[in-house]
Design a protein around this motif. Structure first.
Motif, PDB file in Angstrom:
ATOM      1  N   PRO A 228       0.797  -1.230   0.000  1.00 57.83           N
ATOM      2  CA  PRO A 228       0.000   0.000   0.000  1.00 57.83           C
ATOM      3  C   PRO A 228       0.833   1.284   0.000  1.00 57.83           C
ATOM      4  O   PRO A 228       0.307   2.361  -0.288  1.00 57.83           O
ATOM      5  CB  PRO A 228      -0.817  -0.122   1.296  1.00 57.83           C
ATOM      6  N   LEU A 229       2.133   1.180   0.302  1.00 53.64           N
ATOM      7  CA  LEU A 229       3.011   2.344   0.273  1.00 53.64           C
ATOM      8  C   LEU A 229       3.675   2.516  -1.092  1.00 53.64           C
ATOM      9  O   LEU A 229       4.512   3.397  -1.266  1.00 53.64           O
ATOM     10  CB  LEU A 229       4.078   2.219   1.369  1.00 53.64           C
TER      11      LEU A 229
ATOM     12  N   ASN B  89       2.035 -18.346   6.045  1.00 46.40           N
ATOM     13  CA  ASN B  89       1.330 -17.304   5.296  1.00 46.40           C
ATOM     14  C   ASN B  89       0.644 -16.293   6.205  1.00 46.40           C
ATOM     15  O   ASN B  89       0.550 -15.112   5.874  1.00 46.40           O
ATOM     16  CB  ASN B  89       0.309 -17.937   4.349  1.00 46.40           C
ATOM     17  N   ALA B  90       0.144 -16.754   7.347  1.00 49.78           N
ATOM     18  CA  ALA B  90      -0.514 -15.822   8.268  1.00 49.78           C
ATOM     19  C   ALA B  90       0.460 -14.734   8.722  1.00 49.78           C
ATOM     20  O   ALA B  90       0.092 -13.558   8.836  1.00 49.78           O
ATOM     21  CB  ALA B  90      -1.059 -16.588   9.478  1.00 49.78           C
ATOM     22  N   GLU B  91       1.697 -15.112   8.978  1.00 53.94           N
ATOM     23  CA  GLU B  91       2.704 -14.114   9.370  1.00 53.94           C
ATOM     24  C   GLU B  91       3.068 -13.220   8.186  1.00 53.94           C
ATOM     25  O   GLU B  91       3.312 -12.028   8.356  1.00 53.94           O
ATOM     26  CB  GLU B  91       3.941 -14.807   9.925  1.00 53.94           C
ATOM     27  N   LEU B  92       3.106 -13.792   6.974  1.00 55.39           N
ATOM     28  CA  LEU B  92       3.402 -12.999   5.781  1.00 55.39           C
ATOM     29  C   LEU B  92       2.343 -11.932   5.568  1.00 55.39           C
ATOM     30  O   LEU B  92       2.650 -10.804   5.150  1.00 55.39           O
ATOM     31  CB  LEU B  92       3.486 -13.914   4.556  1.00 55.39           C
ATOM     32  N   HIS B  93       1.084 -12.241   5.898  1.00 60.50           N
ATOM     33  CA  HIS B  93      -0.012 -11.288   5.696  1.00 60.50           C
ATOM     34  C   HIS B  93       0.112 -10.068   6.606  1.00 60.50           C
ATOM     35  O   HIS B  93      -0.531  -9.047   6.362  1.00 60.50           O
ATOM     36  CB  HIS B  93      -1.362 -11.967   5.942  1.00 60.50           C
ATOM     37  N   LYS B  94       0.917 -10.161   7.639  1.00 58.54           N
ATOM     38  CA  LYS B  94       1.143  -8.996   8.507  1.00 58.54           C
ATOM     39  C   LYS B  94       2.123  -8.022   7.866  1.00 58.54           C
ATOM     40  O   LYS B  94       2.147  -6.841   8.200  1.00 58.54           O
ATOM     41  CB  LYS B  94       1.671  -9.449   9.867  1.00 58.54           C
ATOM     42  N   VAL B  95       2.928  -8.536   6.934  1.00 59.49           N
ATOM     43  CA  VAL B  95       3.917  -7.702   6.240  1.00 59.49           C
ATOM     44  C   VAL B  95       3.356  -7.174   4.924  1.00 59.49           C
ATOM     45  O   VAL B  95       3.619  -6.033   4.531  1.00 59.49           O
ATOM     46  CB  VAL B  95       5.204  -8.507   5.973  1.00 59.49           C
ATOM     47  N   ILE B  96       2.583  -8.026   4.255  1.00 54.99           N
ATOM     48  CA  ILE B  96       1.976  -7.676   2.961  1.00 54.99           C
ATOM     49  C   ILE B  96       0.502  -8.048   3.017  1.00 54.99           C
ATOM     50  O   ILE B  96       0.152  -9.180   3.352  1.00 54.99           O
ATOM     51  CB  ILE B  96       2.663  -8.433   1.811  1.00 54.99           C
TER      52      ILE B  96
ATOM     53  N   ARG C  65      -3.228  -9.339   2.254  1.00 49.44           N
ATOM     54  CA  ARG C  65      -3.645 -10.517   1.486  1.00 49.44           C
ATOM     55  C   ARG C  65      -4.119 -10.162   0.085  1.00 49.44           C
ATOM     56  O   ARG C  65      -3.927 -10.926  -0.856  1.00 49.44           O
ATOM     57  CB  ARG C  65      -4.746 -11.264   2.234  1.00 49.44           C
ATOM     58  N   GLU C  66      -4.760  -8.996  -0.070  1.00 51.79           N
ATOM     59  CA  GLU C  66      -5.272  -8.637  -1.389  1.00 51.79           C
ATOM     60  C   GLU C  66      -4.155  -8.340  -2.393  1.00 51.79           C
ATOM     61  O   GLU C  66      -4.394  -8.253  -3.593  1.00 51.79           O
ATOM     62  CB  GLU C  66      -6.223  -7.443  -1.306  1.00 51.79           C
ATOM     63  N   ARG C  67      -2.916  -8.208  -1.896  1.00 53.41           N
ATOM     64  CA  ARG C  67      -1.777  -7.992  -2.792  1.00 53.41           C
ATOM     65  C   ARG C  67      -0.987  -9.286  -3.027  1.00 53.41           C
ATOM     66  O   ARG C  67       0.041  -9.262  -3.692  1.00 53.41           O
ATOM     67  CB  ARG C  67      -0.852  -6.920  -2.203  1.00 53.41           C
ATOM     68  N   LEU C  68      -1.444 -10.385  -2.464  1.00 51.30           N
ATOM     69  CA  LEU C  68      -0.747 -11.664  -2.606  1.00 51.30           C
ATOM     70  C   LEU C  68      -1.618 -12.659  -3.366  1.00 51.30           C
ATOM     71  O   LEU C  68      -2.840 -12.688  -3.192  1.00 51.30           O
ATOM     72  CB  LEU C  68      -0.404 -12.245  -1.230  1.00 51.30           C
ATOM     73  N   PRO C  69      -1.019 -13.522  -4.205  1.00 50.94           N
ATOM     74  CA  PRO C  69      -1.793 -14.508  -4.959  1.00 50.94           C
ATOM     75  C   PRO C  69      -2.476 -15.532  -4.047  1.00 50.94           C
ATOM     76  O   PRO C  69      -1.983 -15.850  -2.957  1.00 50.94           O
ATOM     77  CB  PRO C  69      -0.736 -15.196  -5.833  1.00 50.94           C
ATOM     78  N   ILE C  70      -3.613 -16.024  -4.517  1.00 50.48           N
ATOM     79  CA  ILE C  70      -4.304 -17.104  -3.803  1.00 50.48           C
ATOM     80  C   ILE C  70      -3.407 -18.338  -3.768  1.00 50.48           C
ATOM     81  O   ILE C  70      -3.221 -18.969  -2.721  1.00 50.48           O
ATOM     82  CB  ILE C  70      -5.645 -17.441  -4.497  1.00 50.48           C
ATOM     83  N   ILE C  71      -2.849 -18.662  -4.937  1.00 51.54           N
ATOM     84  CA  ILE C  71      -1.989 -19.833  -5.056  1.00 51.54           C
ATOM     85  C   ILE C  71      -0.716 -19.634  -4.248  1.00 51.54           C
ATOM     86  O   ILE C  71      -0.030 -18.618  -4.391  1.00 51.54           O
ATOM     87  CB  ILE C  71      -1.634 -20.103  -6.532  1.00 51.54           C
ATOM     88  N   HIS C  72      -0.430 -20.548  -3.386  1.00 56.66           N
ATOM     89  CA  HIS C  72       0.817 -20.646  -2.630  1.00 56.66           C
ATOM     90  C   HIS C  72       0.889 -19.708  -1.418  1.00 56.66           C
ATOM     91  O   HIS C  72       1.525 -20.037  -0.424  1.00 56.66           O
ATOM     92  CB  HIS C  72       2.022 -20.415  -3.544  1.00 56.66           C
ATOM     93  N   TYR C  73       0.266 -18.494  -1.515  1.00 57.85           N
ATOM     94  CA  TYR C  73       0.410 -17.534  -0.423  1.00 57.85           C
ATOM     95  C   TYR C  73      -0.887 -17.308   0.345  1.00 57.85           C
ATOM     96  O   TYR C  73      -0.935 -16.435   1.216  1.00 57.85           O
ATOM     97  CB  TYR C  73       0.945 -16.203  -0.956  1.00 57.85           C
ATOM     98  N   ASP C  74      -1.948 -18.045  -0.010  1.00 58.05           N
ATOM     99  CA  ASP C  74      -3.208 -17.906   0.708  1.00 58.05           C
ATOM    100  C   ASP C  74      -3.696 -16.463   0.681  1.00 58.05           C
ATOM    101  O   ASP C  74      -4.291 -15.967   1.626  1.00 58.05           O
ATOM    102  CB  ASP C  74      -3.038 -18.395   2.162  1.00 58.05           C
TER     103      ASP C  74
END
Length: 414
Positions: A177-178, A293-300, A302-311
Protein backbone atom coordinates in the motif's frame (compact mmCIF):
# COMPACT_ATOMS: atom_id res chain seq x y z
CA UNK A 1 -7.81 -20.87 2.63
CA UNK A 2 -6.45 -20.60 6.14
CA UNK A 3 -8.91 -19.54 8.80
CA UNK A 4 -6.12 -18.07 10.88
CA UNK A 5 -6.82 -14.34 11.32
CA UNK A 6 -4.04 -11.98 10.35
CA UNK A 7 -3.89 -8.23 10.21
CA UNK A 8 -1.61 -6.24 7.93
CA UNK A 9 0.47 -3.74 9.86
CA UNK A 10 1.35 -0.80 7.62
CA UNK A 11 4.76 0.64 8.49
CA UNK A 12 5.60 4.32 8.65
CA UNK A 13 8.25 5.16 6.11
CA UNK A 14 11.08 7.44 7.30
CA UNK A 15 11.26 10.97 5.96
CA UNK A 16 14.58 12.06 7.48
CA UNK A 17 17.11 12.97 4.83
CA UNK A 18 14.61 12.44 2.04
CA UNK A 19 13.79 14.80 -0.78
CA UNK A 20 11.24 17.35 0.41
CA UNK A 21 12.14 16.86 4.08
CA UNK A 22 15.74 18.11 4.21
CA UNK A 23 16.87 20.32 7.06
CA UNK A 24 18.96 23.39 6.37
CA UNK A 25 22.10 21.50 7.38
CA UNK A 26 21.23 18.52 5.17
CA UNK A 27 20.57 20.83 2.23
CA UNK A 28 24.01 22.36 2.72
CA UNK A 29 25.56 18.87 2.74
CA UNK A 30 23.71 18.06 -0.47
CA UNK A 31 25.10 21.22 -2.07
CA UNK A 32 28.63 20.33 -0.97
CA UNK A 33 28.22 16.89 -2.49
CA UNK A 34 27.19 18.40 -5.82
CA UNK A 35 30.21 20.73 -5.70
CA UNK A 36 32.53 17.74 -5.32
CA UNK A 37 30.66 15.78 -7.96
CA UNK A 38 30.95 18.57 -10.52
CA UNK A 39 34.67 18.88 -9.78
CA UNK A 40 35.00 15.18 -10.66
CA UNK A 41 32.82 15.44 -13.75
CA UNK A 42 34.74 18.55 -14.91
CA UNK A 43 38.02 16.74 -14.18
CA UNK A 44 39.20 19.54 -11.90
CA UNK A 45 39.85 17.19 -8.98
CA UNK A 46 42.01 14.05 -9.16
CA UNK A 47 40.22 10.82 -8.28
CA UNK A 48 40.86 7.10 -8.45
CA UNK A 49 40.24 6.41 -12.10
CA UNK A 50 40.40 2.63 -11.74
CA UNK A 51 37.65 0.26 -10.76
CA UNK A 52 38.16 -1.86 -7.66
CA UNK A 53 39.57 -5.15 -8.93
CA UNK A 54 36.79 -7.14 -7.31
CA UNK A 55 34.37 -5.78 -9.90
CA UNK A 56 35.78 -8.23 -12.42
CA UNK A 57 34.10 -11.56 -11.79
CA UNK A 58 33.75 -11.08 -8.05
CA UNK A 59 30.26 -12.51 -7.97
CA UNK A 60 31.37 -15.37 -10.18
CA UNK A 61 34.51 -16.48 -8.37
CA UNK A 62 32.99 -19.78 -7.35
CA UNK A 63 32.20 -21.07 -10.84
CA UNK A 64 34.26 -24.19 -10.20
CA UNK A 65 33.17 -24.73 -6.65
CA UNK A 66 30.67 -23.72 -4.03
CA UNK A 67 32.75 -22.63 -1.10
CA UNK A 68 31.14 -20.78 1.76
CA UNK A 69 31.49 -16.97 1.67
CA UNK A 70 34.50 -15.28 3.18
CA UNK A 71 34.27 -12.63 5.85
CA UNK A 72 34.29 -9.02 4.72
CA UNK A 73 37.68 -7.79 3.61
CA UNK A 74 37.73 -4.90 1.18
CA UNK A 75 35.45 -5.77 -1.70
CA UNK A 76 34.20 -9.09 -0.37
CA UNK A 77 37.58 -10.52 0.40
CA UNK A 78 39.43 -10.39 -2.88
CA UNK A 79 43.08 -11.08 -2.07
CA UNK A 80 46.14 -9.15 -3.22
CA UNK A 81 47.19 -11.92 -5.58
CA UNK A 82 43.88 -11.71 -7.39
CA UNK A 83 44.08 -7.90 -7.48
CA UNK A 84 47.47 -7.91 -9.16
CA UNK A 85 46.26 -10.35 -11.80
CA UNK A 86 43.36 -8.14 -12.90
CA UNK A 87 43.85 -5.41 -15.44
CA UNK A 88 41.84 -2.47 -14.18
CA UNK A 89 39.91 -0.27 -16.61
CA UNK A 90 40.34 3.48 -16.30
CA UNK A 91 37.60 6.10 -16.29
CA UNK A 92 37.49 9.83 -16.92
CA UNK A 93 35.22 12.37 -15.26
CA UNK A 94 33.30 12.64 -18.53
CA UNK A 95 32.74 8.86 -18.52
CA UNK A 96 31.23 9.07 -15.04
CA UNK A 97 29.14 12.12 -15.95
CA UNK A 98 27.57 10.29 -18.91
CA UNK A 99 26.97 7.21 -16.76
CA UNK A 100 25.38 9.33 -14.02
CA UNK A 101 22.76 10.64 -16.42
CA UNK A 102 22.10 7.17 -17.86
CA UNK A 103 21.64 5.85 -14.32
CA UNK A 104 19.23 8.66 -13.39
CA UNK A 105 16.65 7.73 -16.03
CA UNK A 106 13.30 8.99 -14.64
CA UNK A 107 14.40 9.77 -11.07
CA UNK A 108 15.12 13.16 -9.52
CA UNK A 109 18.94 13.43 -9.51
CA UNK A 110 18.88 14.61 -5.89
CA UNK A 111 17.00 11.46 -4.86
CA UNK A 112 19.74 9.33 -6.41
CA UNK A 113 22.65 11.06 -4.68
CA UNK A 114 20.83 11.37 -1.34
CA UNK A 115 20.64 7.58 -1.14
CA UNK A 116 24.43 7.37 -1.19
CA UNK A 117 24.80 10.24 1.26
CA UNK A 118 22.40 8.64 3.74
CA UNK A 119 24.06 5.26 3.29
CA UNK A 120 27.33 6.80 4.45
CA UNK A 121 25.69 8.71 7.29
CA UNK A 122 26.30 12.12 5.70
CA UNK A 123 30.09 11.70 5.62
CA UNK A 124 30.65 13.24 2.21
CA UNK A 125 34.10 11.75 1.53
CA UNK A 126 32.72 8.26 2.08
CA UNK A 127 29.54 8.98 0.13
CA UNK A 128 31.47 10.34 -2.85
CA UNK A 129 33.77 7.32 -2.96
CA UNK A 130 30.77 5.00 -2.80
CA UNK A 131 28.94 6.92 -5.53
CA UNK A 132 31.91 6.99 -7.90
CA UNK A 133 32.46 3.26 -7.39
CA UNK A 134 28.81 2.65 -8.25
CA UNK A 135 29.17 4.63 -11.49
CA UNK A 136 32.32 2.67 -12.41
CA UNK A 137 30.52 -0.57 -11.58
CA UNK A 138 27.71 0.26 -13.97
CA UNK A 139 30.23 0.75 -16.78
CA UNK A 140 32.14 -2.46 -16.00
CA UNK A 141 28.91 -4.45 -15.68
CA UNK A 142 27.66 -3.14 -19.05
CA UNK A 143 24.33 -2.11 -17.57
CA UNK A 144 23.36 -0.41 -20.85
CA UNK A 145 23.29 -3.84 -22.46
CA UNK A 146 20.64 -5.11 -20.05
CA UNK A 147 18.42 -2.20 -21.02
CA UNK A 148 19.01 -2.20 -24.76
CA UNK A 149 18.89 -5.91 -25.62
CA UNK A 150 15.61 -7.78 -26.02
CA UNK A 151 14.77 -11.03 -24.22
CA UNK A 152 15.77 -13.03 -27.29
CA UNK A 153 19.06 -11.14 -27.69
CA UNK A 154 19.92 -11.60 -24.02
CA UNK A 155 19.11 -15.28 -24.29
CA UNK A 156 21.42 -15.63 -27.29
CA UNK A 157 24.25 -13.96 -25.40
CA UNK A 158 23.58 -15.57 -22.02
CA UNK A 159 22.28 -19.14 -22.51
CA UNK A 160 19.06 -19.98 -20.65
CA UNK A 161 18.34 -16.33 -19.80
CA UNK A 162 14.72 -16.67 -20.93
CA UNK A 163 14.46 -19.97 -19.04
CA UNK A 164 14.89 -18.04 -15.78
CA UNK A 165 11.78 -16.05 -16.64
CA UNK A 166 9.78 -18.97 -17.98
CA UNK A 167 10.28 -20.83 -14.71
CA UNK A 168 9.29 -17.80 -12.64
CA UNK A 169 12.51 -18.09 -10.69
CA UNK A 170 12.48 -14.40 -9.87
CA UNK A 171 10.04 -11.67 -10.85
CA UNK A 172 8.37 -8.42 -9.80
CA UNK A 173 4.71 -8.53 -8.89
CA UNK A 174 2.55 -5.88 -7.28
CA UNK A 175 3.31 -3.31 -4.64
CA UNK A 176 2.41 -2.82 -1.00
CA UNK A 177 0.00 0.00 0.00
CA UNK A 178 3.01 2.34 0.27
CA UNK A 179 3.85 1.79 -3.38
CA UNK A 180 6.92 -0.36 -2.79
CA UNK A 181 7.26 -2.93 -5.63
CA UNK A 182 7.59 -6.55 -4.54
CA UNK A 183 10.25 -8.88 -5.92
CA UNK A 184 9.61 -12.62 -5.45
CA UNK A 185 12.53 -15.06 -5.52
CA UNK A 186 11.50 -18.71 -5.68
CA UNK A 187 14.61 -20.45 -4.40
CA UNK A 188 13.18 -23.95 -4.87
CA UNK A 189 13.29 -23.41 -8.65
CA UNK A 190 17.00 -22.62 -8.70
CA UNK A 191 19.76 -25.17 -9.12
CA UNK A 192 23.17 -23.68 -9.66
CA UNK A 193 24.32 -26.21 -12.26
CA UNK A 194 21.26 -25.75 -14.49
CA UNK A 195 22.59 -22.60 -16.16
CA UNK A 196 25.92 -20.75 -16.54
CA UNK A 197 26.82 -18.58 -13.52
CA UNK A 198 27.05 -15.55 -15.81
CA UNK A 199 23.41 -16.01 -16.81
CA UNK A 200 22.21 -15.83 -13.21
CA UNK A 201 24.47 -12.84 -12.61
CA UNK A 202 23.04 -10.95 -15.58
CA UNK A 203 19.46 -11.99 -14.86
CA UNK A 204 19.78 -10.70 -11.29
CA UNK A 205 21.02 -7.29 -12.47
CA UNK A 206 18.35 -7.22 -15.18
CA UNK A 207 15.64 -7.72 -12.56
CA UNK A 208 17.17 -4.97 -10.39
CA UNK A 209 16.97 -2.54 -13.30
CA UNK A 210 13.40 -3.58 -14.12
CA UNK A 211 12.56 -2.89 -10.50
CA UNK A 212 13.55 0.73 -10.97
CA UNK A 213 11.04 1.03 -13.82
CA UNK A 214 8.13 -0.01 -11.56
CA UNK A 215 8.91 2.46 -8.78
CA UNK A 216 6.10 5.04 -8.77
CA UNK A 217 6.80 8.71 -8.15
CA UNK A 218 7.75 9.23 -4.52
CA UNK A 219 8.73 5.61 -3.80
CA UNK A 220 12.38 4.79 -3.18
CA UNK A 221 12.41 1.26 -1.81
CA UNK A 222 11.36 -2.26 -2.75
CA UNK A 223 10.24 -5.38 -0.90
CA UNK A 224 12.08 -8.63 -1.62
CA UNK A 225 10.42 -11.94 -0.75
CA UNK A 226 12.77 -14.91 -0.53
CA UNK A 227 10.37 -17.82 -0.75
CA UNK A 228 12.23 -20.73 0.86
CA UNK A 229 9.40 -23.25 0.56
CA UNK A 230 10.94 -26.68 -0.13
CA UNK A 231 14.41 -25.15 0.02
CA UNK A 232 17.34 -27.58 0.19
CA UNK A 233 21.11 -27.32 0.08
CA UNK A 234 21.08 -27.97 -3.67
CA UNK A 235 19.16 -24.70 -4.09
CA UNK A 236 21.90 -22.66 -2.41
CA UNK A 237 24.06 -20.40 -4.61
CA UNK A 238 26.72 -18.38 -2.80
CA UNK A 239 27.53 -16.38 -5.93
CA UNK A 240 23.97 -15.07 -6.05
CA UNK A 241 23.94 -14.34 -2.31
CA UNK A 242 27.12 -12.26 -2.57
CA UNK A 243 25.79 -10.35 -5.55
CA UNK A 244 22.44 -9.70 -3.85
CA UNK A 245 24.11 -8.39 -0.69
CA UNK A 246 26.60 -6.21 -2.50
CA UNK A 247 24.01 -4.70 -4.82
CA UNK A 248 21.82 -3.48 -1.97
CA UNK A 249 24.77 -2.35 0.13
CA UNK A 250 26.97 -0.68 -2.48
CA UNK A 251 25.26 -0.13 -5.82
CA UNK A 252 21.57 0.34 -4.96
CA UNK A 253 21.89 1.71 -1.41
CA UNK A 254 18.82 2.73 0.55
CA UNK A 255 16.69 0.77 -1.93
CA UNK A 256 15.86 -2.32 0.12
CA UNK A 257 12.79 -1.59 2.22
CA UNK A 258 12.12 -5.07 3.60
CA UNK A 259 13.60 -8.48 2.83
CA UNK A 260 11.11 -11.16 3.81
CA UNK A 261 12.55 -14.64 4.34
CA UNK A 262 9.47 -16.83 4.03
CA UNK A 263 9.10 -20.42 5.25
CA UNK A 264 12.77 -20.95 6.02
CA UNK A 265 13.39 -24.67 6.73
CA UNK A 266 15.69 -25.95 9.45
CA UNK A 267 18.61 -26.39 7.03
CA UNK A 268 18.57 -22.66 6.23
CA UNK A 269 19.53 -21.52 9.72
CA UNK A 270 22.99 -23.03 9.48
CA UNK A 271 23.50 -21.09 6.24
CA UNK A 272 22.13 -17.92 7.86
CA UNK A 273 24.99 -18.01 10.36
CA UNK A 274 27.33 -17.66 7.39
CA UNK A 275 25.25 -15.04 5.57
CA UNK A 276 24.58 -12.72 8.49
CA UNK A 277 28.22 -11.61 8.97
CA UNK A 278 28.26 -10.47 5.34
CA UNK A 279 25.48 -7.97 5.96
CA UNK A 280 25.90 -4.34 6.82
CA UNK A 281 24.13 -3.82 10.19
CA UNK A 282 21.63 -1.41 8.59
CA UNK A 283 20.79 -3.89 5.82
CA UNK A 284 20.50 -6.70 8.38
CA UNK A 285 17.71 -4.80 10.17
CA UNK A 286 15.64 -4.98 6.97
CA UNK A 287 15.31 -8.77 7.20
CA UNK A 288 11.98 -10.16 8.44
CA UNK A 289 11.31 -13.88 8.92
CA UNK A 290 7.82 -15.28 8.36
CA UNK A 291 7.14 -18.92 9.22
CA UNK A 292 3.79 -19.22 7.47
CA UNK A 293 1.33 -17.30 5.30
CA UNK A 294 -0.51 -15.82 8.27
CA UNK A 295 2.70 -14.11 9.37
CA UNK A 296 3.40 -13.00 5.78
CA UNK A 297 -0.01 -11.29 5.70
CA UNK A 298 1.14 -9.00 8.51
CA UNK A 299 3.92 -7.70 6.24
CA UNK A 300 1.98 -7.68 2.96
CA UNK A 301 -1.84 -7.44 2.81
CA UNK A 302 -3.64 -10.52 1.49
CA UNK A 303 -5.27 -8.64 -1.39
CA UNK A 304 -1.78 -7.99 -2.79
CA UNK A 305 -0.75 -11.66 -2.61
CA UNK A 306 -1.79 -14.51 -4.96
CA UNK A 307 -4.30 -17.10 -3.80
CA UNK A 308 -1.99 -19.83 -5.06
CA UNK A 309 0.82 -20.65 -2.63
CA UNK A 310 0.41 -17.53 -0.42
CA UNK A 311 -3.21 -17.91 0.71
CA UNK A 312 -3.82 -14.39 -0.57
CA UNK A 313 -6.89 -12.89 -2.23
CA UNK A 314 -5.42 -12.01 -5.63
CA UNK A 315 -6.53 -14.45 -8.34
CA UNK A 316 -3.26 -14.26 -10.27
CA UNK A 317 -0.73 -16.76 -11.52
CA UNK A 318 2.72 -16.03 -12.88
CA UNK A 319 3.05 -16.35 -16.64
CA UNK A 320 5.96 -15.40 -18.87
CA UNK A 321 4.77 -13.65 -22.04
CA UNK A 322 7.37 -14.09 -24.79
CA UNK A 323 8.74 -11.25 -26.88
CA UNK A 324 6.31 -10.20 -29.58
CA UNK A 325 7.23 -9.58 -33.20
CA UNK A 326 7.84 -5.89 -33.88
CA UNK A 327 7.57 -4.78 -30.25
CA UNK A 328 11.00 -3.11 -30.45
CA UNK A 329 10.61 -1.50 -33.87
CA UNK A 330 10.85 1.97 -32.29
CA UNK A 331 14.52 1.27 -31.59
CA UNK A 332 15.17 1.08 -35.35
CA UNK A 333 13.96 4.66 -35.88
CA UNK A 334 17.39 6.24 -35.47
CA UNK A 335 16.26 9.71 -36.57
CA UNK A 336 13.57 9.95 -33.87
CA UNK A 337 15.93 8.41 -31.34
CA UNK A 338 18.58 11.06 -32.02
CA UNK A 339 15.97 13.80 -31.82
CA UNK A 340 14.81 12.61 -28.40
CA UNK A 341 18.36 12.03 -27.16
CA UNK A 342 19.24 15.63 -28.06
CA UNK A 343 16.17 16.80 -26.16
CA UNK A 344 17.27 14.68 -23.22
CA UNK A 345 20.84 16.00 -23.23
CA UNK A 346 19.52 19.57 -23.36
CA UNK A 347 17.45 18.92 -20.22
CA UNK A 348 20.45 17.33 -18.50
CA UNK A 349 22.56 20.37 -19.32
CA UNK A 350 19.84 22.69 -18.03
CA UNK A 351 19.75 20.76 -14.76
CA UNK A 352 23.53 20.97 -14.45
CA UNK A 353 23.48 24.73 -15.07
CA UNK A 354 20.66 25.26 -12.58
CA UNK A 355 22.49 23.12 -10.01
CA UNK A 356 25.73 25.09 -10.38
CA UNK A 357 23.78 28.30 -9.75
CA UNK A 358 21.92 26.77 -6.79
CA UNK A 359 25.03 25.59 -4.98
CA UNK A 360 26.49 29.11 -5.20
CA UNK A 361 23.38 30.71 -3.72
CA UNK A 362 23.79 30.89 0.09
CA UNK A 363 20.04 31.41 0.50
CA UNK A 364 19.00 28.68 -1.89
CA UNK A 365 17.52 26.07 0.42
CA UNK A 366 15.56 24.61 -2.48
CA UNK A 367 15.41 25.20 -6.20
CA UNK A 368 12.03 25.24 -7.92
CA UNK A 369 13.81 25.44 -11.26
CA UNK A 370 15.73 22.23 -10.62
CA UNK A 371 12.57 20.46 -9.44
CA UNK A 372 10.70 21.50 -12.59
CA UNK A 373 13.53 20.29 -14.81
CA UNK A 374 13.55 16.99 -12.90
CA UNK A 375 9.83 16.58 -13.65
CA UNK A 376 10.55 17.29 -17.31
CA UNK A 377 13.30 14.67 -17.26
CA UNK A 378 10.86 12.05 -15.99
CA UNK A 379 8.23 12.95 -18.58
CA UNK A 380 10.82 13.02 -21.36
CA UNK A 381 12.24 9.63 -20.36
CA UNK A 382 8.80 8.09 -20.83
CA UNK A 383 8.88 9.31 -24.44
CA UNK A 384 12.53 8.39 -24.98
CA UNK A 385 12.59 4.91 -23.48
CA UNK A 386 10.76 3.09 -26.34
CA UNK A 387 13.66 4.16 -28.58
CA UNK A 388 16.43 3.21 -26.15
CA UNK A 389 15.06 0.30 -24.07
CA UNK A 390 13.86 -3.05 -25.27
CA UNK A 391 10.32 -4.00 -24.19
CA UNK A 392 10.25 -5.96 -20.94
CA UNK A 393 7.90 -8.57 -19.52
CA UNK A 394 6.42 -5.91 -17.24
CA UNK A 395 5.43 -3.77 -20.19
CA UNK A 396 3.81 -6.82 -21.82
CA UNK A 397 1.88 -7.25 -18.58
CA UNK A 398 0.75 -3.63 -18.96
CA UNK A 399 2.43 -2.53 -15.73
CA UNK A 400 5.13 -0.07 -16.83
CA UNK A 401 3.75 1.79 -19.85
CA UNK A 402 4.26 5.43 -20.80
CA UNK A 403 6.07 6.22 -17.58
CA UNK A 404 3.12 5.06 -15.47
CA UNK A 405 3.07 2.14 -13.02
CA UNK A 406 -0.23 0.27 -12.94
CA UNK A 407 -0.51 -2.99 -11.03
CA UNK A 408 -3.93 -4.64 -11.19
CA UNK A 409 -5.30 -7.13 -8.68
CA UNK A 410 -8.17 -9.53 -9.23
CA UNK A 411 -9.26 -9.63 -5.61
CA UNK A 412 -11.62 -12.41 -4.57
CA UNK A 413 -13.62 -12.31 -1.37
CA UNK A 414 -12.91 -15.05 1.15
Amino acid sequence: MSATPSVYVQPVLPTEGRLGYLTEGETEKLKQFWVRLFDIFDEKTPFDQTAPSSFKGQARDDENGDAAPVQKSGWFGRGKAAESAVEKPRFTGKDLHRTFWKMTMMDHPDMIVLKFIRARKWVLDDALKMFLNALKWRIVERMDELIELSDVQLDAKYPKFIEQMRKGKGYLRGADPLGRPMSVINTRLHHKADQPPETIHRFTLYTMECGRMVLPVGSETVIVIFDLSNFGLDNMDWGFVRLFVQCFESYYPETLGVCVVHRAPFVFWGLWKLIQPLLDPVVATKFVFTRNNAELHKVIPRERLPIIHYDGLDDWKYEYIPEREGENDHMKDTAKKEELLKERHDLEERFDVASRAWIKDPKGKSSDERDEIAKSLREQYARLSPYTRATSLYQRWGVAVGGEVNWTYNVKSE
